[in-house]
Design an enzyme around this catalytic site. Structure first.
Site: not given
Length: 351
Positions: A174-175, A201, A290, A293
């Site tokens: 993600s991030t 993401h 973050m 998941d």
């Protein structure tokens, strides 16, 4: 002490949207606004912001050039504000050093609430990330850091303990993920004898540009996944934004079921279905990001005899996803991004 935010955008309307969005969060304080890149560069040393939101398309000095100058002179994290028309530029910004981006709301009535929530969540999660100010994020992905001496899980694979006969690799991020993924995938050999599946993401349309960037930067073939295609060895499949990606009967399956953990695509769905297919021949990797998941999916991989690796805290931009997987007890190895790359190249089969 509140997080000091500098808003950089040539649109007065968008500046108000961003400002109003964060006013509801007591952890964030808007310390200034700038109407273009030149104004921003002049304001930074005076205001000393903790984080910057930066528009991509601006007069005098655009977002990309402003970002380059910020990264040359400061260790301040930057979150880009982007639109559908700027997908390629957004991916370029992530490569230059932006930590993340947020898509501008195209429909204020429908999208404003989600925009406000995402903005505050990303600002606070990035600022609370380990060593975010102490170390230039650009250097984290180039091996120029000291490795920690100890960790609760062994840092590197013991000789003879590496997973054998891996038939597929699944990766979740993600991030901070786009830059980490470019690092990993670009170092793979041209011909490998297994497929690799990635969930990053990212909103719809942006994954198309990201897949193209990965393909351009790598020797291996990278594609944005399409529903129903037969899985081919030697190909990297990136889940398209706004679609969950699973594997069924050696084919990619995309669906639009409800978001999981507030995201679509979700890492958990990919990991769980891959575990049921590849069992003990599957390698799972969870990268910076973050939220939580991927933890449940890694548990499925573990139960089926597969092997799991998590990125370490020191090289993660945000330690949520790796940290949650580790806390759940489903990770076999914790490694720096550099070590993940080295070991991945050892493990995968070459044609």
């Amino acid at each position: 002490m509140a997080i000091k935010l500098l808003i950089v955008d040539d649109s007065a309307f968008m500046r108000k949207i961003v400002s109003d969005s964060v006013k509801r969060n007591s952890e964030i304080e808007v310390v200034g606004i700038a109407r273009n890149g030149l104004d921003a560069l002049e304001a930074i040393p005076k205001l000393q912001p903790d984080i910057i939101t930066l528009d991509i398309e601006m007069p005098k000095l655009n977002g990309i050039e402003t970002l380059k100058r910020i990264k040359e002179n400061y260790n301040i994290p930057v979150i880009m504000l982007s639109s559908h028309s700027g997908t390629d530029i957004t991916i370029e910004a992530l490569q230059i050093g932006a930590l993340d981006f947020i898509e501008k709301p195209s429909n204020l009535n429908a999208d404003l609430t989600n925009f406000q929530k995402d903005l505050c969540m990303k600002i606070t999660s990035v600022i609370k990330a380990p060593n975010i100010k102490a170390q230039n994020i650009q250097e984290r992905f180039q091996g120029r850091y000291k490795r920690p001496v100890e960790n609760t899980i062994k840092k590197e694979m013991e000789i003879g303990k590496e997973p054998k006969d891996i038939e597929a690799v699944v990766i979740g991020a993600s991030t901070g993920g786009p830059k980490a993924l470019v690092y990993l995938i670009s170092k793979l050999p041209q011909k490998i004898n297994i497929p690799i599946f990635i969930v990053q993401h990212m909103p719809k349309d942006f994954t198309t540009s990201f897949a193209a960037r990965l393909d351009k930067e790598s020797r291996i073939k990278v594609v944005e996944a399409e529903d129903g295609v037969i899985v081919e060895k030697g190909t990297v499949y990136l889940a398209p934004g706004d679609y969950h990606m699973t594997i069924e009967n050696n084919r990619i399956k995309l669906d639009s079921r409800d978001k999981l953990h507030g995201v679509r695509p979700a890492v958990d769905y990919l990991f769980s279905t891959a575990a049921s297919i590849y069992k003990d021949k599957l390698l799972g990797i969870i990268l910076t990001g973050m939220g939580r998941d991927g933890s449940q999916g890694m548990e499925s991989i573990k139960k089926m005899g597969g092997y799991n690796i998590a990125q370490d805290k020191e090289t993660s931009v945000v330690y949520g996803m790796p940290g949650n997987a580790i806390a759940r007890g489903v990770v076999d190895e914790i490694m720096s991004l550099e070590d993940i790359s080295i070991n991945l190249n050892k493990i995968i089969k070459v044609k």
